[in-house]
Scaffold this motif. Structure first.
Motif, PDB file in Angstrom:
ATOM      1  N   LEU A  99      -9.899  -6.193  12.533  1.00  0.00           N
ATOM      2  CA  LEU A  99     -10.315  -7.088  13.613  1.00  0.00           C
ATOM      3  C   LEU A  99     -11.622  -6.618  14.238  1.00  0.00           C
ATOM      4  CD1 LEU A  99      -9.768  -9.448  15.546  1.00  0.00           C
ATOM      5  CD2 LEU A  99      -8.356  -7.903  16.915  1.00  0.00           C
ATOM      6  N   VAL A 100     -11.708  -5.325  14.545  1.00  0.00           N
ATOM      7  CA  VAL A 100     -12.932  -4.782  15.160  1.00  0.00           C
ATOM      8  C   VAL A 100     -14.115  -4.927  14.206  1.00  0.00           C
ATOM      9  CG1 VAL A 100     -14.047  -2.665  15.977  1.00  0.00           C
ATOM     10  CG2 VAL A 100     -11.713  -3.183  16.677  1.00  0.00           C
ATOM     11  N   GLY A 101     -13.920  -4.557  12.937  1.00  0.00           N
ATOM     12  CA  GLY A 101     -15.011  -4.654  11.971  1.00  0.00           C
ATOM     13  C   GLY A 101     -15.488  -6.075  11.775  1.00  0.00           C
ATOM     14  N   THR A 102     -14.568  -7.035  11.785  1.00  0.00           N
ATOM     15  CA  THR A 102     -14.951  -8.436  11.626  1.00  0.00           C
ATOM     16  C   THR A 102     -15.692  -8.941  12.857  1.00  0.00           C
ATOM     17  OG1 THR A 102     -12.959  -8.747  10.273  1.00  0.00           O
ATOM     18  CG2 THR A 102     -14.099 -10.718  11.009  1.00  0.00           C
ATOM     19  N   CYS A 103     -15.224  -8.563  14.040  1.00  0.00           N
ATOM     20  CA  CYS A 103     -15.894  -9.001  15.278  1.00  0.00           C
ATOM     21  C   CYS A 103     -17.300  -8.437  15.384  1.00  0.00           C
ATOM     22  CB  CYS A 103     -15.069  -8.583  16.493  1.00  0.00           C
ATOM     23  SG  CYS A 103     -13.517  -9.494  16.686  1.00  0.00           S
ATOM     24  N   GLN A 104     -17.527  -7.240  14.849  1.00  0.00           N
ATOM     25  CA  GLN A 104     -18.860  -6.645  14.914  1.00  0.00           C
ATOM     26  C   GLN A 104     -19.879  -7.425  14.098  1.00  0.00           C
ATOM     27  OE1 GLN A 104     -17.855  -2.687  13.590  1.00  0.00           O
ATOM     28  NE2 GLN A 104     -17.854  -1.856  15.669  1.00  0.00           N
ATOM     29  N   LEU A 105     -19.407  -8.131  13.063  1.00  0.00           N
ATOM     30  CA  LEU A 105     -20.310  -8.837  12.159  1.00  0.00           C
ATOM     31  C   LEU A 105     -20.207 -10.349  12.278  1.00  0.00           C
ATOM     32  CD1 LEU A 105     -19.649  -6.648   8.981  1.00  0.00           C
ATOM     33  CD2 LEU A 105     -21.583  -6.466  10.539  1.00  0.00           C
ATOM     34  N   ASN A 106     -19.373 -10.845  13.187  1.00  0.00           N
ATOM     35  CA  ASN A 106     -19.133 -12.279  13.255  1.00  0.00           C
ATOM     36  C   ASN A 106     -18.918 -12.681  14.704  1.00  0.00           C
ATOM     37  OD1 ASN A 106     -17.998 -14.998  12.665  1.00  0.00           O
ATOM     38  ND2 ASN A 106     -17.995 -14.213  10.581  1.00  0.00           N
ATOM     39  N   ASN A 107     -18.776 -13.966  14.925  1.00  0.00           N
ATOM     40  CA  ASN A 107     -18.504 -14.473  16.267  1.00  0.00           C
ATOM     41  C   ASN A 107     -17.067 -14.117  16.651  1.00  0.00           C
ATOM     42  OD1 ASN A 107     -18.273 -15.853  18.641  1.00  0.00           O
ATOM     43  ND2 ASN A 107     -18.340 -17.889  17.719  1.00  0.00           N
ATOM     44  N   PRO A 108     -16.860 -13.248  17.635  1.00  0.00           N
ATOM     45  CA  PRO A 108     -15.493 -12.810  17.949  1.00  0.00           C
ATOM     46  C   PRO A 108     -14.636 -13.883  18.605  1.00  0.00           C
ATOM     47  CG  PRO A 108     -17.057 -11.838  19.487  1.00  0.00           C
ATOM     48  CD  PRO A 108     -17.865 -12.560  18.457  1.00  0.00           C
ATOM     49  N   SER A 109     -15.241 -14.972  19.075  1.00  0.00           N
ATOM     50  CA  SER A 109     -14.460 -15.972  19.809  1.00  0.00           C
ATOM     51  C   SER A 109     -13.379 -16.613  18.950  1.00  0.00           C
ATOM     52  CB  SER A 109     -15.383 -17.053  20.367  1.00  0.00           C
ATOM     53  OG  SER A 109     -16.049 -17.739  19.317  1.00  0.00           O
TER      54      SER A 109
END
Length: 953
Positions: free
Chosen positions: A210-220
């Motif tokens: 989750l953290v790695g994906t949010c760092q590279l993408n829109n976390p919303s």
């Protein structure tokens, strides 16, 4: 496992008994020869034999020797049904097989898929671990859907396998983001945190994903995870519901707590009066108020890690959650920055930097402790203390902080931070100078103690402030500055930067000193005594001052003429030119002199707003360890998003474009003539720009005709609109550095001119102060820092006939300006060119091939067309162009050079090779073959192709 392999044990024993390196090398070489013979033998090897020899190769590789064979045997062991052989295959493949070995991975992809889809947990884990280790492109293409299915769906796979699948999926996503659509993962990731009996190991892997994906993408898109994360945190931190295996020194699952707090920082705070808000507040309160220091260093480390992450979350939420904890956090931070443990001090200072906005004036109570950190033995703590002092400066504390920084600079500040120290003193003294006399005193002290670190933009800014902005400067300030600098220059030894400033101010405002009973001759003598022992830069300013004084006071003219006459024979070309021109100028009558040497007008309001010093704070390039530098954090985020956008625009070639180009080349009837010379496979094959994509001919360039002329020359008109505006241009670029100058002319006087430069991809600009007058002049320094360059855009703002005007034009500064020719024998050139062409895997080799239409009339011989191409490459594009086989029998032009760049994050200059071939075709004169090879950055090849198409195609 190795205990059953006698040959492996014997080999390891032999290696351990070697008495020196030579014996070990002989034994290794003997074993490699034996293994190579076994692998190439016609007799097939049993699985046990392959396994034994592969483990020997692994051991040899671990010893540090190169292993350049046996990779196929390693990979084929994956197909075995025996666990020991399959295990050996997976381990050896992940270590010995390079991810560039495309065919090998393609051959074993189906076997790996079978293991992933099996019900055998061990086989699934082995496959996921190997794929996640390297994530080679072939396996990612083939297996990414299987890995996503294992990670995101609650199948019959165990939590252990799903944990590994999460780690593997994150590795794939970080490496090949374009392959995945994280928006499709939202439901699957949300469901991960709903498991009734979750494994905390799986929860840790899920949170990392989750953290790695949010760092590279829109976390919303993952906002639904917020209440579930809070519930999990509450369960661990408050209820202490954690298996004993995950407790570390009685702290339940500390690493998972840190990851959850970090994940929450990407999302909006929970609404007030909700269970999530209450639970999160309870967690933060417990973490911040009940964390205690114990005798166990290990326990303190994990507890403080959780504590700092909780403080960061309160800061990120800007008080929306846990605002009542602000004073508790501040109290803890005050304790941390005063303890002996350097790691805690550093983290305390770093968190304080982030806490500035939320804490307000509360941090001022800790000034004395921060001052002590400024003199700490650890350079990283000193840097962070300096950042914090800069951030917490206010009208109430600025003078005290600046005084402390000056004292630190005067008493031997560390050279590693003195640049930053001087810059921040200059900014703070200007920003909070309610008394400008104090500002003058500060900058003079700063130059006396740290003059070598006062860059040009700092002392230019000092002069701007003294001269003033808008309509009229502050005469009292000018008088004080002139008096102060006169007093300083009366000393026998003065720093050259102070001489430069003093020369300008004393000559510009000499009448104010004369009104204080300072004789003009005394002013001249004060400056002249520093002339002999000054550097070239100081002498240039002193010559300007002598001429100004001579124009104001005729009795000084003879002395100024004599100095200028001597300067006219100086070895430095700038001083020599000034001396000759000033000598001629002083021979003219007073009326002409007074028209030329006029009083410096105040700077425009735009110059005041665009402070170059504050911009320098954000120009720094962050390395990975500095990505949380609080002084640069906000601007770094903006800069990063801009760089990402630019990177997306300059992606080398979309796959469909590349395939279309390669298909066109393979079908081209002229290909046979150049068999083996044109790159048709491998990495980094560039697609040539289409005519409509050639931005050098874009209709958005208002001065496109002038650009075409000046891209291959150094002097001319860059804007030519008679009756409105004419801009004369001159450039001098050598290596990675250069300077360009402009003179602005109009039918009526141009006043208060200022200039900005944008779209400076691949270059850094330093704009020197504008020389105002009827024909304003400005000079810029330019440095190449990256191979990807675009035409910069200059925007000028000026007044003419009482009207405010703006004009934009492009600058003819492009890749070819920073290229230097390289003389190379033809046989060496062809070897390098062929190496670039035929190397299929080197990520630093870039290849571009195309056939362009010959636009010359049909009656022009091909030899003349090639001669014109040679002239373009040599004179215009700065390459060393040579004919083949001779000028009399001209069939091809080949050229070589190197692009010189200096990346901001490196101290050394990079020389990137460029090789170009332009040749005729046997079958027709309608086309020319163009081949470009370059190193380091494929945009270099594209830019050179654009230039060739601009002039030839």
């Amino acid at each position: 496992m190795s205990t059953n392999m006698r040959g492996l044990n014997t080999f390891i024993t032999d290696i351990r008994h070697c008495s020196n390196k030579e014996q070990e090398e002989k034994r290794v070489e003997k074993e490699l020869q034996k293994i190579r013979g076994k692998f190439t033998s016609q007799k097939g090897l049993a699985g046990y034999q392959k396994k034994k020899y592969v483990w020997k190769l692994l051991y040899i590789y671990i010893l540090g020797y190169e292993v350049d064979f046996g990779q196929q045997e390693c990979a084929f062991l994956i197909n075995s049904s025996k666990f020991s052989e399959k295990y050996t295959g997976y381990v050896a493949t992940s270590i010995l097989v390079s991810e560039k070995t495309h065919d090998l991975f393609t051959q074993v992809a189906s076997s790996i898929r079978n293991d992933l889809q099996s019900v055998n947990e061990i086989n699934q884990s082995l496959a996921l671990t190997m794929v996640g280790t390297q994530a080679p492109q072939e396996l990612v293409n083939a297996l990414h859907q299987d890995v996503q299915k294992l990670a995101l769906t609650e199948s019959r796979s165990t939590f252990h396998v799903r944990k590994k699948a999460c780690a593997c999926l994150l590795r794939m996503y970080r490496k090949y983001q374009d392959k995945f659509q994280p928006s499709q993962w939202a439901q699957g990731i949300s469901q991960m945190f709903e498991s009734r009996h979750p494994s905390l190991g799986f929860m840790t892997a899920a949170t990392s994903l989750l953290v790695g994906t949010c760092q590279l993408n829109n976390p919303s898109i993952f906002e639904d995870c917020t209440p579930k994360l809070i519930k999990l945190l509450h369960k661990i931190a408050i209820q202490k519901d954690s298996p004993g295996d995950y407790n570390y020194y009685a702290t339940p699952a500390p690493w998972l707590q840190v990851k959850i707090l970090k994940a929450l920082s990407f999302f909006s705070p929970p609404p007030p009066s909700t269970d999530s808000h209450r639970q999160l507040t309870e967690c933060l309160t417990k973490i911040i108020k009940k964390t205690e220091v114990t005798k166990s260093i290990n326990k303190n480390n994990v507890d403080h890690g959780i504590l700092f992450e909780a403080a960061n979350l309160v800061i990120t939420y800007n008080g929306a959650v846990g605002m009542e904890l602000k004073n508790d956090i501040l109290k803890l931070l005050g304790i941390f920055i005063s303890v002996k443990e350097p790691n805690l001090r550093y983290l305390g200072l770093e968190t304080m930097c982030k806490f500035v906005k939320l804490a307000g004036d509360s941090l001022e109570d800790h000034l004395n402790t921060i001052f002590k950190s400024l003199r700490d033995n650890d350079i990283s703590i000193r840097k962070r203390a300096l950042d914090l002092l800069y951030l917490i400066s206010s009208p109430n504390t600025s003078q005290r902080i600046v005084e402390e920084l000056l004292s630190y600079a005067e008493n031997g500040a560390d050279l590693q931070i003195k640049d930053d120290l001087v810059l921040k003193i200059a900014i703070l003294s200007e920003k909070f100078a309610d008394n400008l006399y104090w500002y003058i005193d500060v900058v003079v002290r700063m130059i006396n103690s740290s003059g070598d670190f006062v860059t040009e933009d700092i002392w230019f800014r000092i002069i701007q402030i003294i001269v003033g902005f808008q309509k009229e400067g502050n005469q009292e300030l000018q008088k004080y500055a002139a008096t102060k600098l006169f007093s300083q220059l009366s000393m026998p030894h003065v720093h050259e930067t102070l001489i430069c400033i003093g020369a300008f101010i004393i000559s510009e405002y000499s009448q104010m000193l004369v009104e204080q009973n300072k004789e003009p001759q005394k002013l001249f003598d004060i400056l002249n005594k520093h002339y002999t022992f000054s550097t070239e830069r100081s002498r240039q300013m002193l010559l300007n001052a002598f001429v100004k004084l001579a124009c104001k006071y005729p009795e000084l003219r003879d002395q100024a003429i004599m100095i200028c006459q001597i300067a006219g024979e100086h070895f430095d070309p700038d001083i020599q030119q000034r001396g000759i021109e000033y000598f001629s100028l002083l021979m003219e009558d007073d009326k002409l002199l007074n028209q030329i040497v006029v009083k410096m007008p105040p700077y425009s309001e735009l110059v005041q707003q665009n402070n170059p010093l504050t911009k320098r704070i954000y120009v720094m390039v962050l390395n990975p360890k500095e990505q949380k530098d609080p002084t640069l954090l906000n601007q770094a985020r903006i800069q990063a998003s801009q760089e990402i956008a630019m990177a997306e625009q300059r992606l080398q070639s979309k796959p469909e474009q590349l395939q279309k180009h390669l298909s066109w080349l393979k079908a081209c009837p002229y290909l046979n003539q150049f068999q083996g010379q044109i790159a048709l496979e491998g990495v980094n094959i560039m697609v040539p720009p289409s005519p409509e994509d050639n931005n050098l001919k874009s209709p958005t360039i208002s001065n496109v005709n002038e650009i075409k002329v000046l891209l291959t020359s150094q002097i001319g008109k860059i804007v030519d609109k008679p009756g409105d505006l004419v801009v004369q241009y001159k450039s001098e670029i050598s290596g990675h550095l250069g300077k360009v100058s402009f003179q602005f002319e109009g039918t009526s006087p141009i006043q208060n001119l200022s200039i900005l430069v944008s779209q400076t991809n691949g270059m850094l600009f330093n704009i020197l102060p504008v020389k105002q007058g009827d024909f304003p002049q400005v000079m810029m320094q330019v440095l190449s820092c990256d191979g990807n360059m675009t035409l910069p855009i200059a925007s000028i703002f000026y007044e003419q006939n009482g009207q405010q005007k703006k004009h934009e034009f492009h600058l003819p500064i492009y890749t070819n300006k920073f290229v230097q020719p390289v003389d190379m024998p033809y046989d060496k050139f062809t070897k390098f060119f062929d190496d670039f062409t035929n190397n299929l895997s080197n990520q630093n080799y870039f290849k571009l091939d195309s056939f362009i239409r010959n636009t010359a009339p049909s009656n022009i011989p091909m030899s003349e067309v090639l001669k014109k191409a040679g002239g373009l490459l040599s004179v215009g594009l700065n390459l060393k162009a040579q004919p083949f086989p001779s000028l009399e029998n001209l069939q091809m032009i080949w050229a070589c050079g190197q692009l010189m760049i200096k990346p901001p994050e490196q101290n050394n200059i990079l020389n990137l090779p460029i090789m170009v071939i332009i040749s005729s075709l046997d079958q027709t004169n309608e086309f020319l073959r163009v081949g470009i090879r370059c190193g380091g950055n494929g945009e270099i090849a594209k830019n050179y192709m654009k230039l060739i198409m601009l002039y030839l195609g």
